[in-house]
Design an enzyme around this catalytic site. Structure first.
Site, mmCIF file in Angstrom:
data_model
loop_
_atom_site.group_PDB
_atom_site.id
_atom_site.type_symbol
_atom_site.label_atom_id
_atom_site.label_comp_id
_atom_site.label_asym_id
_atom_site.label_seq_id
_atom_site.Cartn_x
_atom_site.Cartn_y
_atom_site.Cartn_z
ATOM 1 N N GLU A 190 -5.797 -4.420 8.695
ATOM 2 C CA GLU A 190 -6.044 -2.979 8.784
ATOM 3 C C GLU A 190 -7.463 -2.750 9.304
ATOM 4 O OE1 GLU A 190 -3.371 -0.457 6.060
ATOM 5 O OE2 GLU A 190 -5.116 -1.042 4.909
ATOM 6 N N SER A 212 -2.965 4.080 10.568
ATOM 7 C CA SER A 212 -2.400 5.189 11.333
ATOM 8 C C SER A 212 -1.050 4.885 11.969
ATOM 9 C CB SER A 212 -3.382 5.644 12.412
ATOM 10 O OG SER A 212 -4.578 6.092 11.810
ATOM 11 N N GLY A 233 0.174 4.513 5.383
ATOM 12 C CA GLY A 233 -0.517 5.393 4.448
ATOM 13 C C GLY A 233 -0.020 6.824 4.563
ATOM 14 N N HIS A 257 -8.178 -3.524 -0.299
ATOM 15 C CA HIS A 257 -8.082 -2.428 0.685
ATOM 16 C C HIS A 257 -9.496 -1.959 1.045
ATOM 17 C CE1 HIS A 257 -7.175 1.436 2.494
ATOM 18 N NE2 HIS A 257 -5.935 1.011 2.645
ATOM 19 N N ASN A 291 1.995 3.055 1.211
ATOM 20 C CA ASN A 291 0.786 3.145 0.376
ATOM 21 C C ASN A 291 0.455 4.627 0.161
ATOM 22 O OD1 ASN A 291 -1.685 2.924 -0.854
ATOM 23 N ND2 ASN A 291 -2.779 2.165 0.945
ATOM 24 N N TRP A 292 0.865 5.121 -1.009
ATOM 25 C CA TRP A 292 0.678 6.556 -1.281
ATOM 26 C C TRP A 292 -0.778 6.907 -1.620
ATOM 27 C CZ3 TRP A 292 5.303 7.992 -5.066
ATOM 28 C CH2 TRP A 292 6.506 7.880 -4.358
ATOM 29 N N LYS A 293 -1.594 5.876 -1.836
ATOM 30 C CA LYS A 293 -2.992 6.102 -2.242
ATOM 31 C C LYS A 293 -3.039 7.029 -3.472
ATOM 32 C CE LYS A 293 -4.362 5.057 2.410
ATOM 33 N NZ LYS A 293 -5.322 5.121 3.475
#
Ligand code: PGA
Length: 249
Positions: free
Chosen positions: A161, A210, A231, A88, A8-10
């Site tokens: 999450e 994390s 992430g 999310h 998940n590159w955000k």
């Protein structure tokens, strides 16, 4: 079964050039690369061994038409998108994404043949009230998010999450791998307890928050965990590839 590793590159990286080189490096089997949506058309031809996902879809299921602002899953599928994150905690908190909207997005993704990754997870305040409260909170989010697809068929990924574990740079999270494994087990047990509604679904449970080189091995020992939503570490290709190697050999 191999574990799924989702990057998940955000809202990163800053340029298309960087996105292309990151995708080239991270493109592996059983990896899902989820870049910011504007990079999708360019990455469609770069991501070959793995799969491409998006960070959001709208609850409109059309490839064209009078739908100002909409990014429909059916439309995105034409660009090679196979997965979508929905719900999310950052979208819930910053964009006001409600459980009702999430439920519609999940339905629209599945109807379009896109695999939804429904994110659920308790906040720090809830967790501080104890594990039982956290479980109630998570199962409630799950029920509401999946409300419109009961009795259907398809594949769903549930990403547990815990909000307090996201973006901490791996500090203090590995200690809670058992809690994460147990929560994913609870999620699966909850869905299989109403078998009639979920029997035709393949449910995959992944952990996110994390995840890094230092703690992924500990989470991997939890049998209920089928994969990881990564992430920050997914923006560092060497670290990400090391995670993929630890997870899938
Ligand atoms: P993180 O993000 O790995 O940086 O904690 C995970 C996520 O938000 O999906």
């Amino acid at each position: 079964m191999k574990h799924l590793v989702i990057a998940n590159w955000k809202m990163n990286p800053m340029s298309l050039k960087e996105a292309i080189s990151l995708a080239k490096e991270e493109d592996k089997k059983d990896v899902v690369i989820i870049p910011p949506t504007p990079y999708i058309p360019a990455l469609q031809t770069v991501v070959k061994k793995g799969s491409l996902g998006v960070q959001d879809v709208d609850p409109i299921n059309a490839v064209n038409g009078p739908y100002t602002s909409a990014l429909s899953p059916a439309f995105l599928k034409k660009f090679g998108v196979r997965y979508t994150i929905i719900g999310h905690s950052e979208a819930r908190a910053n964009l006001g994404e409600s459980d009702a909207i999430i439920a519609h997005k999940i339905k629209s993704a599945l109807d379009a043949g896109i695999i939804p990754i429904l994110c659920v997870g308790e906040t720090k305040e809830v967790r501080d009230m104890g594990y039982t409260k956290a479980r109630e909170f998570v199962l409630d989010q799950l029920e509401r998010g999946l409300d419109l697809i009961k009795g259907g068929v398809g594949k769903i990924i549930i990403a547990y999450e815990p909000v307090w574990a996201i973006s901490t740079n791996n500090e203090g999270v590995a200690d809670d791998s058992e809690g994460a494994g147990e929560m994913i087990q609870n999620i699966k047990a909850h869905l299989s307890s109403s078998m009639k509604l979920w029997a035709q679904y393949k449910i995959i449970g992944v952990y996110g928050g994390s995840v890094g080189v230092n703690n992924v091995g500990v989470f991997l020992k939890e049998r209920s965990i089928d994969g990881f939503l990564v992430g920050s570490a997914s923006l560092r290709s060497k670290e990400f590839l090391r995670i993929v190697e630890i997870v899938n050999g």
